[in-house]
Design a protein around this motif. Sequence first.
Motif, PDB file in Angstrom:
ATOM      1  N   THR A 136       1.541  -1.413   0.538  1.00 50.74           N
ATOM      2  CA  THR A 136      -0.173  -0.263  -0.074  1.00 50.74           C
ATOM      3  C   THR A 136       0.766   1.121  -0.142  1.00 50.74           C
ATOM      4  O   THR A 136       2.478   1.006   0.349  1.00 50.74           O
ATOM      5  CB  THR A 136      -1.000   0.120   1.193  1.00 50.74           C
ATOM      6  N   GLU A 137       0.584   2.580  -0.477  1.00 51.74           N
ATOM      7  CA  GLU A 137       1.000   3.221  -0.587  1.00 51.74           C
ATOM      8  C   GLU A 137      -0.100   4.659  -1.222  1.00 51.74           C
ATOM      9  O   GLU A 137      -0.624   4.642  -1.602  1.00 51.74           O
ATOM     10  CB  GLU A 137       1.962   3.810  -1.815  1.00 51.74           C
ATOM     11  N   ASP A 138       0.235   5.685   0.372  1.00 48.31           N
ATOM     12  CA  ASP A 138      -0.920   7.048   0.020  1.00 48.31           C
ATOM     13  C   ASP A 138      -2.235   6.303   0.124  1.00 48.31           C
ATOM     14  O   ASP A 138      -2.954   6.811  -0.988  1.00 48.31           O
ATOM     15  CB  ASP A 138      -0.528   7.648  -0.961  1.00 48.31           C
ATOM     16  N   GLY A 139      -2.794   4.907   0.668  1.00 45.71           N
ATOM     17  CA  GLY A 139      -4.073   5.195   0.883  1.00 45.71           C
ATOM     18  C   GLY A 139      -4.555   3.901  -0.508  1.00 45.71           C
ATOM     19  O   GLY A 139      -5.576   3.414  -0.636  1.00 45.71           O
ATOM     20  N   LYS A 140      -3.853   3.186  -1.455  1.00 47.75           N
ATOM     21  CA  LYS A 140      -4.176   2.627  -2.710  1.00 47.75           C
ATOM     22  C   LYS A 140      -3.403   1.078  -3.000  1.00 47.75           C
ATOM     23  O   LYS A 140      -2.056   1.561  -2.163  1.00 47.75           O
ATOM     24  CB  LYS A 140      -4.141   3.773  -4.264  1.00 47.75           C
ATOM     25  N   ASN A 187      -7.844   0.091  -5.956  1.00 51.55           N
ATOM     26  CA  ASN A 187      -8.650   0.204  -4.761  1.00 51.55           C
ATOM     27  C   ASN A 187      -9.635  -1.131  -4.411  1.00 51.55           C
ATOM     28  O   ASN A 187      -9.162  -1.938  -5.723  1.00 51.55           O
ATOM     29  CB  ASN A 187      -9.539   1.084  -5.319  1.00 51.55           C
TER      30      ASN A 187
END
Length: 119
Positions: free
Chosen positions: A45-49, A70
């Motif tokens: 995951t990175e920045d909520g994605k 997502n």
Amino acid sequence: MIDVTINTQSITTNNKDWDGTIKGSQWFSTADFPSAHYLSSNIHTEDGKFIAHGELTLKGTTKPITVVFNWQEENGIAKFTGSATIDRREFEIGSGSWATNESVAYEVVLDIDLQLRKQ
């Protein structure tokens, strides 16, 4: 892990003339390559994605592809939406009179929208 096989013979453009052409040798050559395959075991995951680093095999050629997506679960349905960008020349997609960037862009965005249910 993401392990997806795509039936290339199911490709449709919703245009009768294009549907025959796109399955031919200048495009996806679906008779010779009836499926494409994406495999990733490197997901973070990175920045909520979610980011999946994997390999796409299309028309007999395998290249590294990153899919940004997502994942949402609701009422027993998992929704997977994401995208990846490929250079169609790496897979020999759009040859002959379609080989120029002016006819169809070299960079193609693949939009992914899946709904999954447990069986």
